[in-house]
Design a protein around this motif. Structure first.
Motif, PDB file in Angstrom:
ATOM      1  N   THR A 122       0.661 -21.016  -1.830  1.00  0.00           N
ATOM      2  CA  THR A 122      -0.483 -20.878  -2.295  1.00  0.00           C
ATOM      3  C   THR A 122      -0.856 -19.637  -3.234  1.00  0.00           C
ATOM      4  OG1 THR A 122      -1.323 -22.059  -0.355  1.00  0.00           O
ATOM      5  CG2 THR A 122      -3.137 -21.108  -1.719  1.00  0.00           C
ATOM      6  N   VAL A 123      -0.832 -19.879  -4.263  1.00  0.00           N
ATOM      7  CA  VAL A 123      -1.207 -18.595  -5.385  1.00  0.00           C
ATOM      8  C   VAL A 123      -1.925 -19.434  -6.775  1.00  0.00           C
ATOM      9  CG1 VAL A 123       1.229 -18.715  -6.361  1.00  0.00           C
ATOM     10  CG2 VAL A 123      -0.141 -16.663  -6.303  1.00  0.00           C
ATOM     11  N   SER A 124      -2.468 -18.412  -7.325  1.00  0.00           N
ATOM     12  CA  SER A 124      -2.978 -18.813  -8.593  1.00  0.00           C
ATOM     13  C   SER A 124      -2.058 -18.675  -9.545  1.00  0.00           C
ATOM     14  CB  SER A 124      -4.295 -18.022  -9.000  1.00  0.00           C
ATOM     15  OG  SER A 124      -5.032 -18.299 -10.002  1.00  0.00           O
ATOM     16  N   VAL A 125      -1.748 -19.814 -10.426  1.00  0.00           N
ATOM     17  CA  VAL A 125      -0.694 -19.840 -11.388  1.00  0.00           C
ATOM     18  C   VAL A 125      -1.385 -20.335 -12.507  1.00  0.00           C
ATOM     19  CG1 VAL A 125       1.424 -20.752 -11.998  1.00  0.00           C
ATOM     20  CG2 VAL A 125       0.873 -20.498  -9.592  1.00  0.00           C
ATOM     21  N   ASN A 126      -1.196 -19.687 -13.758  1.00  0.00           N
ATOM     22  CA  ASN A 126      -1.520 -19.962 -15.314  1.00  0.00           C
ATOM     23  C   ASN A 126      -0.135 -19.996 -15.901  1.00  0.00           C
ATOM     24  OD1 ASN A 126      -4.677 -19.783 -15.442  1.00  0.00           O
ATOM     25  ND2 ASN A 126      -3.990 -18.259 -14.438  1.00  0.00           N
ATOM     26  N   VAL A 127       0.209 -21.328 -16.534  1.00  0.00           N
ATOM     27  CA  VAL A 127       1.462 -21.629 -17.530  1.00  0.00           C
ATOM     28  C   VAL A 127       0.875 -21.719 -18.608  1.00  0.00           C
ATOM     29  CG1 VAL A 127       3.406 -22.866 -17.779  1.00  0.00           C
ATOM     30  CG2 VAL A 127       2.518 -22.205 -15.396  1.00  0.00           C
ATOM     31  N   SER A 128       1.446 -20.901 -19.840  1.00  0.00           N
ATOM     32  CA  SER A 128       0.777 -21.294 -21.095  1.00  0.00           C
ATOM     33  C   SER A 128       2.166 -21.076 -21.854  1.00  0.00           C
ATOM     34  CB  SER A 128      -0.222 -20.074 -21.305  1.00  0.00           C
ATOM     35  OG  SER A 128      -1.268 -20.252 -20.508  1.00  0.00           O
ATOM     36  N   SER A 129       1.813 -21.545 -23.229  1.00  0.00           N
ATOM     37  CA  SER A 129       2.946 -21.188 -24.431  1.00  0.00           C
ATOM     38  C   SER A 129       3.310 -19.872 -24.558  1.00  0.00           C
ATOM     39  CB  SER A 129       2.863 -21.957 -25.459  1.00  0.00           C
ATOM     40  OG  SER A 129       1.666 -21.162 -26.102  1.00  0.00           O
ATOM     41  N   ASP A 130       4.533 -19.574 -24.940  1.00  0.00           N
ATOM     42  CA  ASP A 130       4.960 -18.313 -25.496  1.00  0.00           C
ATOM     43  C   ASP A 130       4.115 -17.549 -26.658  1.00  0.00           C
ATOM     44  OD1 ASP A 130       6.200 -19.572 -27.119  1.00  0.00           O
ATOM     45  OD2 ASP A 130       8.165 -18.667 -27.165  1.00  0.00           O
ATOM     46  N   LEU A 131       3.464 -18.610 -27.428  1.00  0.00           N
ATOM     47  CA  LEU A 131       2.772 -18.343 -28.537  1.00  0.00           C
ATOM     48  C   LEU A 131       1.201 -17.617 -28.294  1.00  0.00           C
ATOM     49  CD1 LEU A 131       2.671 -18.388 -31.634  1.00  0.00           C
ATOM     50  CD2 LEU A 131       1.994 -20.742 -31.533  1.00  0.00           C
ATOM     51  N   LEU A 132       0.768 -18.233 -26.975  1.00  0.00           N
ATOM     52  CA  LEU A 132      -0.391 -18.039 -26.635  1.00  0.00           C
ATOM     53  C   LEU A 132      -0.376 -16.567 -26.147  1.00  0.00           C
ATOM     54  CD1 LEU A 132      -3.507 -18.125 -26.083  1.00  0.00           C
ATOM     55  CD2 LEU A 132      -3.024 -19.204 -23.873  1.00  0.00           C
ATOM     56  N   GLY A 133       0.811 -16.201 -25.349  1.00  0.00           N
ATOM     57  CA  GLY A 133       1.334 -15.055 -24.734  1.00  0.00           C
ATOM     58  C   GLY A 133       1.242 -13.995 -25.939  1.00  0.00           C
ATOM     59  N   ALA A 134       1.743 -14.388 -27.180  1.00  0.00           N
ATOM     60  CA  ALA A 134       2.023 -13.551 -28.242  1.00  0.00           C
ATOM     61  C   ALA A 134       0.580 -13.138 -28.901  1.00  0.00           C
ATOM     62  CB  ALA A 134       3.065 -13.991 -29.405  1.00  0.00           C
ATOM     63  N   ALA A 135      -0.312 -14.162 -28.920  1.00  0.00           N
ATOM     64  CA  ALA A 135      -1.516 -13.930 -29.442  1.00  0.00           C
ATOM     65  C   ALA A 135      -2.470 -13.024 -28.642  1.00  0.00           C
ATOM     66  CB  ALA A 135      -2.135 -15.353 -29.451  1.00  0.00           C
ATOM     67  N   ARG A 136      -2.177 -13.346 -27.300  1.00  0.00           N
ATOM     68  CA  ARG A 136      -3.093 -12.316 -26.370  1.00  0.00           C
ATOM     69  C   ARG A 136      -2.514 -10.972 -26.392  1.00  0.00           C
ATOM     70  NH1 ARG A 136      -3.744 -16.430 -20.962  1.00  0.00           N
ATOM     71  NH2 ARG A 136      -5.587 -17.307 -21.734  1.00  0.00           N
ATOM     72  N   SER A 137      -1.349 -10.720 -26.542  1.00  0.00           N
ATOM     73  CA  SER A 137      -0.663  -9.508 -26.580  1.00  0.00           C
ATOM     74  C   SER A 137      -0.990  -8.564 -27.764  1.00  0.00           C
ATOM     75  CB  SER A 137       0.840  -9.551 -26.647  1.00  0.00           C
ATOM     76  OG  SER A 137       1.495  -8.573 -26.773  1.00  0.00           O
ATOM     77  N   LEU A 138      -0.910  -9.228 -28.903  1.00  0.00           N
ATOM     78  CA  LEU A 138      -1.040  -8.871 -30.159  1.00  0.00           C
ATOM     79  C   LEU A 138      -2.648  -8.686 -30.434  1.00  0.00           C
ATOM     80  CD1 LEU A 138       1.234 -10.799 -32.425  1.00  0.00           C
ATOM     81  CD2 LEU A 138       1.724  -8.408 -31.973  1.00  0.00           C
ATOM     82  N   PHE A 139      -3.754  -9.445 -30.213  1.00  0.00           N
ATOM     83  CA  PHE A 139      -4.925  -9.411 -30.367  1.00  0.00           C
ATOM     84  C   PHE A 139      -6.021  -9.135 -29.501  1.00  0.00           C
ATOM     85  CE2 PHE A 139      -2.958 -11.676 -33.963  1.00  0.00           C
ATOM     86  CZ  PHE A 139      -3.502 -10.743 -35.244  1.00  0.00           C
ATOM     87  N   GLY A 140      -5.349  -9.398 -27.889  1.00  0.00           N
ATOM     88  CA  GLY A 140      -6.418  -9.147 -26.932  1.00  0.00           C
ATOM     89  C   GLY A 140      -7.659 -10.150 -27.352  1.00  0.00           C
ATOM     90  N   PRO A 141      -8.911  -9.529 -27.256  1.00  0.00           N
ATOM     91  CA  PRO A 141      -9.988 -10.448 -27.392  1.00  0.00           C
ATOM     92  C   PRO A 141     -10.472 -10.725 -28.784  1.00  0.00           C
ATOM     93  CG  PRO A 141     -10.772  -8.284 -26.696  1.00  0.00           C
ATOM     94  CD  PRO A 141      -9.303  -8.338 -26.882  1.00  0.00           C
ATOM     95  N   LYS A 142      -9.598 -10.294 -29.683  1.00  0.00           N
ATOM     96  CA  LYS A 142     -10.051 -10.214 -31.383  1.00  0.00           C
ATOM     97  C   LYS A 142      -9.236 -11.395 -31.722  1.00  0.00           C
ATOM     98  CE  LYS A 142     -10.407  -5.164 -31.413  1.00  0.00           C
ATOM     99  NZ  LYS A 142     -10.212  -4.126 -32.218  1.00  0.00           N
TER     100      LYS A 142
END
Length: 286
Positions: A90-110
């Motif tokens: 029992t753990v909270s799991v979020n699975v997303s594309s590597d592309l969303l990961g790249a976007a969050r990494s590069l731009f954060g909330p922008k």
């Protein structure tokens, strides 16, 4: 903040970081690459089980944020999420594309246009929360412009069609021990021809002093910009950022390619992980 396990999963390698409640790093390590489309359910279970064994027993994982190659549909993401639940409980799991990961990494909330240039290539328009538009990559056969696979394909093709300067051609074939029959076997009988082609890219990096090689790289990276970045509405008014090994090692030429087409490059990173750590320190994801 909870103890968060963050994964940036590519086809070549997977980076894992356990981010502790106080914002410090509890564990960092790398495992073999994993593509959710290609991997069997048994291999995914085995991989996640090995990851759990490598984590400190005294640190309970409370959230998992997995950004993976091949996590292209809700169905695939759901299967990966179920496997995490089977392994971690029992753990909270979020699975997303590597592309969303790249976007969050590069731009954060922008907002901006986020691009991946590694063994393959991809891009998206990001509004600070979600991917709102994506030009499809189409893979190494139909697309992947600017990727390691595309650069390697162009290098091999130019070598065997006698387009390379003779001295560079001889150096390339001798350095890699390449023959026509060997090339054809590696491309048409190999399970991962894209990885084979990308493995030839160090030759390009080491020989950028040669005008033909420099031009080859510049043309391929410009092709990525024209066929991907340029296709987003209002692209010239947005910041453009890149992550991935090809982007990082050819950063100077990449900036030249983008700026020659009128785009503003704000950052180029080798991997998304440092940006993902900062994102998950400062933002809660449901």
């Amino acid at each position: 903040m909870k103890n968060k396990l963050i994964a940036d999963a590519g086809s070549t390698k997977v980076e894992w970081v356990l981010l502790k409640r106080d914002g410090s790093l509890g564990s960092t390590f790398v495992t073999d690459g994993l593509n959710a489309i290609l991997a069997s359910s048994d291999s995914v279970t085995k991989a996640f089980t090995e990851v759990r064994k490598r984590l400190p027993e005294e640190l309970e994982v409370e959230e998992i944020h997995y950004y993976g190659a091949g996590c292209a549909t809700p169905e695939i993401c759901g299967r990966v999420k179920d496997t995490f639940t089977d392994v971690f409980g029992t753990v909270s799991v979020n699975v997303s594309s590597d592309l969303l990961g790249a976007a969050r990494s590069l731009f954060g909330p922008k907002k901006g246009i986020a691009c991946i240039l590694g063994t393959g290539s991809n891009s998206c328009m990001y509004d600070g929360k979600s991917i709102i538009s994506q030009i499809p990559s189409l893979g190494y056969v139909l697309g992947d412009e600017g990727s390691g696979a595309a650069l390697g394909k162009r290098l091999v093709s130019d070598a065997f069609k006698n387009q390379l300067p003779e001295s560079i051609r001889e150096k390339f074939l001798e350095e890699y021990g390449l023959t026509l029959s060997g090339i054809l076997d590696n491309i048409y009988r190999n399970e991962s021809p894209n990885k084979f082609l990308a493995s030839l890219v160090p030759f390009l990096k080491d020989n950028l002093w040669n005008p033909y090689i420099y031009s080859l790289v510049l043309k391929e990276l410009t092709k990525f910009v024209r066929r991907n970045v340029a296709m987003y509405q209002g692209a010239h008014s947005l910041d453009v950022s890149f992550t991935g090994s090809i982007a990082f090692h050819f950063a100077k030429i990449l900036r030249e390619a983008a700026e020659s087409q009128g785009y503003r490059v704000t950052s180029i990173t080798e991997t998304p992980m440092s940006g993902l750590i900062e994102f998950h320190k400062n933002h809660h994801v449901e």
